[in-house]
Design a protein around this motif. Structure first.
Motif, PDB file in Angstrom:
ATOM      1  N   CYS A  52       0.862  -1.190   0.000  1.00  0.00           N
ATOM      2  CA  CYS A  52       0.000   0.000   0.000  1.00  0.00           C
ATOM      3  C   CYS A  52       0.890   1.229   0.000  1.00  0.00           C
ATOM      4  N   ARG A  53       0.685   2.124  -0.959  1.00  0.00           N
ATOM      5  CA  ARG A  53       1.545   3.313  -1.030  1.00  0.00           C
ATOM      6  C   ARG A  53       1.068   4.363  -0.021  1.00  0.00           C
ATOM      7  N   PRO A  54       1.925   5.343   0.307  1.00  0.00           N
ATOM      8  CA  PRO A  54       1.453   6.421   1.191  1.00  0.00           C
ATOM      9  C   PRO A  54       0.573   7.393   0.416  1.00  0.00           C
ATOM     10  N   LEU A  55      -0.121   8.282   1.125  1.00  0.00           N
ATOM     11  CA  LEU A  55      -0.918   9.321   0.444  1.00  0.00           C
ATOM     12  C   LEU A  55       0.049  10.238  -0.301  1.00  0.00           C
ATOM     13  N   GLY A 131      -2.101  -3.600 -10.222  1.00  0.00           N
ATOM     14  CA  GLY A 131      -2.853  -2.631  -9.413  1.00  0.00           C
ATOM     15  C   GLY A 131      -3.326  -1.462 -10.235  1.00  0.00           C
ATOM     16  N   GLN A 132      -4.099  -0.639  -9.584  1.00  0.00           N
ATOM     17  CA  GLN A 132      -4.683   0.545 -10.222  1.00  0.00           C
ATOM     18  C   GLN A 132      -3.568   1.520 -10.619  1.00  0.00           C
ATOM     19  N   THR A 133      -3.851   2.374 -11.571  1.00  0.00           N
ATOM     20  CA  THR A 133      -2.847   3.355 -11.986  1.00  0.00           C
ATOM     21  C   THR A 133      -2.467   4.247 -10.799  1.00  0.00           C
ATOM     22  N   GLY A 134      -1.174   4.567 -10.748  1.00  0.00           N
ATOM     23  CA  GLY A 134      -0.705   5.479  -9.707  1.00  0.00           C
ATOM     24  C   GLY A 134      -0.546   4.841  -8.342  1.00  0.00           C
ATOM     25  N   THR A 135      -0.582   3.521  -8.266  1.00  0.00           N
ATOM     26  CA  THR A 135      -0.456   2.890  -6.944  1.00  0.00           C
ATOM     27  C   THR A 135       0.966   2.403  -6.668  1.00  0.00           C
ATOM     28  N   GLY A 136       1.872   2.555  -7.650  1.00  0.00           N
ATOM     29  CA  GLY A 136       3.273   2.255  -7.388  1.00  0.00           C
ATOM     30  C   GLY A 136       3.814   0.993  -8.027  1.00  0.00           C
ATOM     31  N   LYS A 137       3.253   0.581  -9.157  1.00  0.00           N
ATOM     32  CA  LYS A 137       3.776  -0.627  -9.818  1.00  0.00           C
ATOM     33  C   LYS A 137       5.173  -0.350 -10.382  1.00  0.00           C
ATOM     34  N   THR A 138       5.272   0.758 -11.148  1.00  0.00           N
ATOM     35  CA  THR A 138       6.570   1.087 -11.748  1.00  0.00           C
ATOM     36  C   THR A 138       7.562   1.475 -10.654  1.00  0.00           C
ATOM     37  N   TYR A 139       7.044   2.179  -9.621  1.00  0.00           N
ATOM     38  CA  TYR A 139       7.900   2.564  -8.494  1.00  0.00           C
ATOM     39  C   TYR A 139       8.495   1.305  -7.861  1.00  0.00           C
ATOM     40  N   THR A 140       7.677   0.277  -7.716  1.00  0.00           N
ATOM     41  CA  THR A 140       8.155  -0.956  -7.089  1.00  0.00           C
ATOM     42  C   THR A 140       9.114  -1.703  -8.024  1.00  0.00           C
ATOM     43  N   GLY A 143      11.595   1.669  -9.797  1.00  0.00           N
ATOM     44  CA  GLY A 143      12.020   2.605  -8.764  1.00  0.00           C
ATOM     45  C   GLY A 143      12.409   3.939  -9.347  1.00  0.00           C
ATOM     46  N   GLU A 144      13.015   4.742  -8.490  1.00  0.00           N
ATOM     47  CA  GLU A 144      13.405   6.093  -8.909  1.00  0.00           C
ATOM     48  C   GLU A 144      14.827   6.373  -8.450  1.00  0.00           C
ATOM     49  N   GLY A 145      15.485   7.302  -9.103  1.00  0.00           N
ATOM     50  CA  GLY A 145      16.826   7.736  -8.688  1.00  0.00           C
ATOM     51  C   GLY A 145      17.915   6.867  -9.272  1.00  0.00           C
ATOM     52  N   LEU A 249      -5.013  10.274 -12.350  1.00  0.00           N
ATOM     53  CA  LEU A 249      -4.479   9.631 -11.147  1.00  0.00           C
ATOM     54  C   LEU A 249      -2.957   9.527 -11.141  1.00  0.00           C
ATOM     55  N   ASN A 250      -2.325   9.704 -12.297  1.00  0.00           N
ATOM     56  CA  ASN A 250      -0.871   9.572 -12.352  1.00  0.00           C
ATOM     57  C   ASN A 250      -0.332  10.433 -13.488  1.00  0.00           C
ATOM     58  N   LYS A 251       0.689  11.251 -13.154  1.00  0.00           N
ATOM     59  CA  LYS A 251       1.209  12.169 -14.172  1.00  0.00           C
ATOM     60  C   LYS A 251       1.903  11.402 -15.279  1.00  0.00           C
ATOM     61  N   GLN A 252       2.600  10.316 -14.907  1.00  0.00           N
ATOM     62  CA  GLN A 252       3.246   9.516 -15.938  1.00  0.00           C
ATOM     63  C   GLN A 252       2.755   8.083 -15.822  1.00  0.00           C
ATOM     64  N   SER A 253       1.607   7.861 -16.474  1.00  0.00           N
ATOM     65  CA  SER A 253       0.964   6.566 -16.333  1.00  0.00           C
ATOM     66  C   SER A 253       1.353   5.654 -17.496  1.00  0.00           C
ATOM     67  N   ASN A 254       1.760   4.445 -17.164  1.00  0.00           N
ATOM     68  CA  ASN A 254       2.077   3.484 -18.213  1.00  0.00           C
ATOM     69  C   ASN A 254       0.787   3.002 -18.841  1.00  0.00           C
ATOM     70  N   ARG A 255       0.695   3.144 -20.146  1.00  0.00           N
ATOM     71  CA  ARG A 255      -0.505   2.675 -20.832  1.00  0.00           C
ATOM     72  C   ARG A 255      -0.292   1.247 -21.344  1.00  0.00           C
ATOM     73  N   ALA A 288      -0.057  -2.656 -16.894  1.00  0.00           N
ATOM     74  CA  ALA A 288      -0.696  -1.338 -16.999  1.00  0.00           C
ATOM     75  C   ALA A 288      -1.757  -1.226 -15.908  1.00  0.00           C
ATOM     76  N   GLY A 289      -2.193   0.002 -15.629  1.00  0.00           N
ATOM     77  CA  GLY A 289      -3.171   0.222 -14.547  1.00  0.00           C
ATOM     78  C   GLY A 289      -4.466  -0.530 -14.782  1.00  0.00           C
ATOM     79  N   SER A 290      -5.046  -1.032 -13.705  1.00  0.00           N
ATOM     80  CA  SER A 290      -6.238  -1.865 -13.824  1.00  0.00           C
ATOM     81  C   SER A 290      -7.526  -1.069 -13.678  1.00  0.00           C
TER      82      SER A 290
HETATM   83  N1  LIG Z   1       5.414   2.944  -1.918  1.00  0.00           N
HETATM   84  C1  LIG Z   1       5.591   4.204  -2.371  1.00  0.00           C
HETATM   85  N2  LIG Z   1       6.291   5.103  -1.655  1.00  0.00           N
HETATM   86  C2  LIG Z   1       6.463   6.365  -2.110  1.00  0.00           C
HETATM   87  N3  LIG Z   1       5.975   6.828  -3.295  1.00  0.00           N
HETATM   88  C3  LIG Z   1       5.275   5.978  -4.052  1.00  0.00           C
HETATM   89  C4  LIG Z   1       5.040   4.628  -3.648  1.00  0.00           C
HETATM   90  N4  LIG Z   1       4.315   4.040  -4.593  1.00  0.00           N
HETATM   91  C5  LIG Z   1       4.103   4.964  -5.557  1.00  0.00           C
HETATM   92  N5  LIG Z   1       4.676   6.120  -5.242  1.00  0.00           N
HETATM   93  C6  LIG Z   1       4.628   7.353  -6.046  1.00  0.00           C
HETATM   94  O1  LIG Z   1       3.362   7.404  -6.688  1.00  0.00           O
HETATM   95  C7  LIG Z   1       3.477   7.874  -8.021  1.00  0.00           C
HETATM   96  C8  LIG Z   1       2.845   6.874  -8.992  1.00  0.00           C
HETATM   97  O2  LIG Z   1       3.581   5.669  -8.975  1.00  0.00           O
HETATM   98  P1  LIG Z   1       3.805   4.754 -10.263  1.00  0.00           P
HETATM   99  O3  LIG Z   1       4.044   5.574 -11.495  1.00  0.00           O
HETATM  100  O4  LIG Z   1       4.802   3.749  -9.903  1.00  0.00           O
HETATM  101  O5  LIG Z   1       2.347   4.129 -10.371  1.00  0.00           O
HETATM  102  P2  LIG Z   1       1.894   2.968 -11.377  1.00  0.00           P
HETATM  103  O6  LIG Z   1       1.067   2.033 -10.574  1.00  0.00           O
HETATM  104  O7  LIG Z   1       3.039   2.424 -12.083  1.00  0.00           O
HETATM  105  O8  LIG Z   1       0.926   3.785 -12.320  1.00  0.00           O
HETATM  106  P3  LIG Z   1       0.554   3.442 -13.876  1.00  0.00           P
HETATM  107  O9  LIG Z   1      -0.188   2.185 -13.877  1.00  0.00           O
HETATM  108  O10 LIG Z   1      -0.315   4.614 -14.224  1.00  0.00           O
HETATM  109  O11 LIG Z   1       1.824   3.437 -14.598  1.00  0.00           O
HETATM  110  C9  LIG Z   1       4.950   8.097  -8.282  1.00  0.00           C
HETATM  111  O12 LIG Z   1       5.215   9.471  -8.184  1.00  0.00           O
HETATM  112  C10 LIG Z   1       5.660   7.361  -7.169  1.00  0.00           C
HETATM  113  O13 LIG Z   1       6.826   8.050  -6.772  1.00  0.00           O
END
Ligand SMILES: Nc1ncnc2c1ncn2[C@@H]1O[C@H](COP(=O)(O)OP(=O)(O)OP(=O)(O)O)[C@@H](O)[C@H]1O
Length: 778
Positions: A52-55, A131-140, A143-145, A249-255, A288-290
């Motif tokens: 579960c990602r943070p707000l 998971g849904q778009t913007g919930t952190g799939k690509t982040y997981t 990652g970033e950095g 829901l996400n500025k850079q959403s994977n389609r 991609a987002g569900s």
């Molecule tokens: N566990 C987490 N901790 C901190 N930030 C997070 C976390 N999960 C997601 N984020 C942040 O939320 C935003 C959206 O995450 P991400 O792009 O990974 O979503 P996604 O599920 O891949 O969306 P999509 O399906 O649209 O591509 C990013 O800015 C990311 O930094």
């Protein structure tokens, strides 16, 4: 293998050239017997991890409610759709749960790290983020950095760079002879593209199946990786080519869906001296987002994309549900081996804690929970070196043939006729050889597979039969138990209904009793207040009458005083007039007497003159004194009249004040009474409903509450009545004391007037006496 060699040398030395065919052929090799544990043969469940990602900042700014709570200790996630109703909470248990504060390293160490050793043992692992778009799939996954200068990972680095580094660390520490290759593909609108291919080579790739149902992507480039650091460049290169778009829901959403695969081949010598190749594979899938189309803000082309994404996910869902229906979507076909096949699988389900995403979150939780029951039967890929070499050789021929065809088709390279013919003959011979070899190999493998699968089927059928028997028995027991429970429930339900009906009638009786009681109390209160008002109004009227009487009395007293003063004045005037006439008569008589006795005249005249002078001065003094007395009497009467008029005015003001107070108190009492009645009515309605819904115990409480309420209301009315009565009494006593003061002043004035009157009368009497004396002395 010597890892310091260049990529090309690496390709040549093992003949493990990048080829999609090679993977297919590797997969078609049956594993060595010892490579499969008994657990694996029975089947292992798909591992499901929940994160579960943070707000995010926007959600924090708008103070979005959090409806998800993660219990990392018990691996539970609870969705709380409704704060007021805990019964609506839904709890899901997973293999691992990572809450909003979880770090990338934690997730990697707990979930992905342990799989690396198995991959290096020749197993295939698929880890996919769902998971849904913007919930952190690509982040997981990515990652970033970038990597820090000191070689440390950025704290936000995801699974892919960490896995590659981990693999290289182990391989280097073992000093193994290995090769690591990666592929990165994207599935967008049911079209597969190679994210690592250069732009000029970029074209849709074909998904193919070999004779045994293994799926491969023809023409997908494999990039050989010699150091872990290269992975960042590869990731950046691939990620930049992904189809992304901004959604609500996400500025850079994977389609699109993306699959990053790492294949590791390790050469080892077996105990019998032959050489083995272990071929492990790690597929890292970022789906991609569900979410549904409208929520993501997708329009037109986005909507079409979302439709395609959902089609893929839908069919994937069907695979999860039925492990069938595998021909509709390319995603399903690509992941078929990972969902119920020979690959070990881990699903990382990502969710948002926000109340706004609750519906999608519940969908993800349901979906992930169902995925837990999928079983895979993993097999390790370990092959004897010789056959591996032959297979690689053939795959190389295949690749070369393909390249040759492509070169001819696209660039039109000239080949001499003889060379071409002999090449063709060679190719034909090679093809025949290849086919023969493959046919024989296929036959053996098929037979082995058939045997194995028949054995497995037999075992499974036996097992399923046993399970079915157990299930049947359990179901029978359960039905009996439930029948008993139902009949018990019916009995107790009937009893409960009867009790409830009894209670209800009791309650209704009690409610009507209470309402009658309240009516009576209301009437009593109204009567008592009305009678108190009437008696007070009468008292005030009486008081007013008395005051009027008093006023008349005082008026007549003053008039009487005025009359007496007037009479006194008149008497004085008459006395003076008679005195003067008597005096003039005396004078005439004296003059006559003087005329007669002229001799004594002078002497007598002189004496008479002096007497007369004395008499007239005495009379003048008397008249002056009388005038002064009259003025004083007039002033006293005037002041008495004024003070009485003031008193009368004050009395009227007090009376009107009293009336106003009475009216105010009546209005307040009326208002209080109507508020009380209204409050009571509302309270009664609510209370009645509550009481009807509850049992007798509540009735007792409610009755006592009502009693208290009535008591409080009665006390309140009595208290306010008492206060008002006290106030009126106070006013009356003030008025009485004022009246007493006025009476006292009046009394003093009367006394003063009386004393003045007495003094005046005495003075007149004295004057009269003096005149008489004077006359007698004459
Ligand atoms: N566990 C987490 N901790 C901190 N930030 C997070 C976390 N999960 C997601 N984020 C942040 O939320 C935003 C959206 O995450 P991400 O792009 O990974 O979503 P996604 O599920 O891949 O969306 P999509 O399906 O649209 O591509 C990013 O800015 C990311 O930094």
């Amino acid at each position: 293998m010597d890892n310091s060699r260049t990529k090309q040398q690496r390709k040549g030395s093992l003949c493990l050239t990048p080829s999609s065919m090679s993977r297919t052929l590797w997969s078609s090799e049956s594993p060595t017997r010892d490579s499969q544990s008994s657990d694996d043969r029975k089947g292992v469940n798909v591992q499901v991890v929940l994160r579960c990602r943070p707000l995010n900042e926007d959600e924090k700014k708008t103070r979005t409610n959090q409806v998800i709570s993660c219990d990392e200790l018990n691996q539970q996630v609870t969705a709380t759709p409704n704060n007021s109703n805990k019964l609506m909470d839904r709890t899901f248990v997973f293999d691992k749960v990572f809450g909003p504060t979880s770090q990338q390293k934690e997730l990697y160490d707990d979930v992905v790290g342990p799989t690396i050793n198995e991959v290096l043992e020749g197993y295939s692992w698929t880890i996919f983020a769902y998971g849904q778009t913007g919930t952190g799939k690509t982040y997981t996954m990515e990652g970033e950095g970038r990597k820090e200068k000191n070689g440390q990972f950025h704290k936000n680095a995801g699974v892919i760079p960490r896995a590659v580094q981990h693999i290289f660390d182990i391989l280097e520490s073992k000093k193994a002879d290995y090769s690591v290759k990666v592929t990165f593909l994207e599935l967008y609108n049911e079209e597969i593209t190679d994210l690592l291919a250069s732009d000029e080579k970029k074209r849709p790739l074909v998904l193919m199946e070999d004779g045994k149902g293994f799926v491969f992507v023809r023409g997908l480039e494999e990039e050989i990786v010699s150091t872990a650091n290269e992975i960042y460049t590869i990731l950046e290169k691939g990620s930049s080519k992904k189809h992304t778009a901004e959604t609500l829901l996400n500025k850079q959403s994977n389609r699109s869906h993306s699959i990053f695969s790492i294949t590791i081949q390790i050469k080892e010598s077996s105990s019998d001296g032959s050489e083995l190749i272990k071929c492990g594979k790690l597929n890292l899938v970022d789906l991609a987002g569900s979410e549904n189309i409208l929520r993501s803000g997708a329009r037109e082309i986005r909507a079409r994309e979302a439709g395609e994404i959902n089609k893929s996910l839908l069919t994937l869902g069907r695979v999860i549900n039925a492990l069938a229906d595998n021909s509709e979507s390319k995603l399903t076909r690509l992941l078929r081996d990972s969902l119920g096949g020979k690959t070990k699988t881990c699903m990382i389900a990502t969710i948002s804690p926000s109340v706004l995403s609750l519906e999608e979150t519940l969908g993800t939780l349901d979906y992930a929970f169902r995925a837990k029951s999928i079983k895979n039967t993993p097999e390790a890929n370990r092959k004897v070196m010789k056959s591996a070499l032959v297979i690689e050789l053939y795959s190389q021929i295949d690749r070369l043939k393909q390249e040759l065809h492509e070169t001819r088709d696209t660039n039109g390279v000239y080949v001499p006729r003889d060379d071409y013919q002999s090449e063709e003959t060679n190719k034909k011979q090679l093809m025949e050889l290849q086919e023969l070899y493959l046919y024989q190999q296929q036959l053996t493998v098929d037979l082995k597979d058939q045997l194995e699968s028949t054995k497995r089927d037999l075992n499974m059928t036996g097992q399923s039969l046993l399970n079915l028997e157990n299930q049947y028995q359990r179901a029978k027991d359960m039905i009996e138990e439930k029948e008993n429970m139902i009949s018990n429930l019916l009995c107790s339900g009937k009893e409960l209904t009867e009790t409830a009906i009894e209670l209800r009638s009791d309650l209704e009786g009690a409610a009507s009793d209470i309402s009658t009681l309240f009516d009576t109390i209301g009437l009593l209160i109204q009567d008592s207040i009305q009678s108190s008002f009437t008696s007070k109004a009468e008292a005030i009227a009486e008081l007013t009458k008395q005051m009027e009487k008093l006023k008349g009395l005082y008026g007549s007293g003053i008039k009487h005083l005025d009359d007496s003063a007037e009479e006194l004045y008149e008497n004085s005037r008459l006395t003076l007039r008679s005195l003067s006439s008597e005096l003039s008569t005396s004078s005439t008589y004296i003059m006559n007497l003087v005329g007669n006795t002229s001799s004594d005249a002078v002497t007598i005249s002189n004496g008479l003159k002096s007497s007369l002078n004395y008499l007239s001065s005495t009379i003048a003094a008397f008249i002056q004194q009388e005038e002064e007395n009259r003025g004083r009497t007039y002033q006293t009467s005037k002041s008495i009249s004024e003070s009485f008029l003031n008193f009368s005015k004050n009395l009227n003001v007090y009376i009107s004040k009293l009336r106003l107070m009475e009216e105010d108190s009546q209005t307040i009492t009326n208002q209080k009474l109507s508020a009380f009645t209204k409050k009571f009515e509302e309270f009664s309605v609510g209370e009645e409903r509550l009481l009807l819904g509850k049992i007798a115990e509540l009735l007792a409480n409610s009755t006592s509450r009502k009693k208290n309420l009535i008591q409080a209301a009665v006390d309140d009315v009595l208290e306010s009545n008492c206060k008002r009565t006290n106030k009126i009494n106070q006013e009356i006593s003030d008025m009485q004391s004022f009246n007493a003061d006025a009476e006292e002043t009046l009394k003093n004035h009367i006394e003063k007037t009386e004393s003045n009157y007495v003094a005046n009368t005495a003075a007149i009497e004295a004057g009269k006496g003096t005149i008489e004396d004077g006359l007698q002395s004459w």
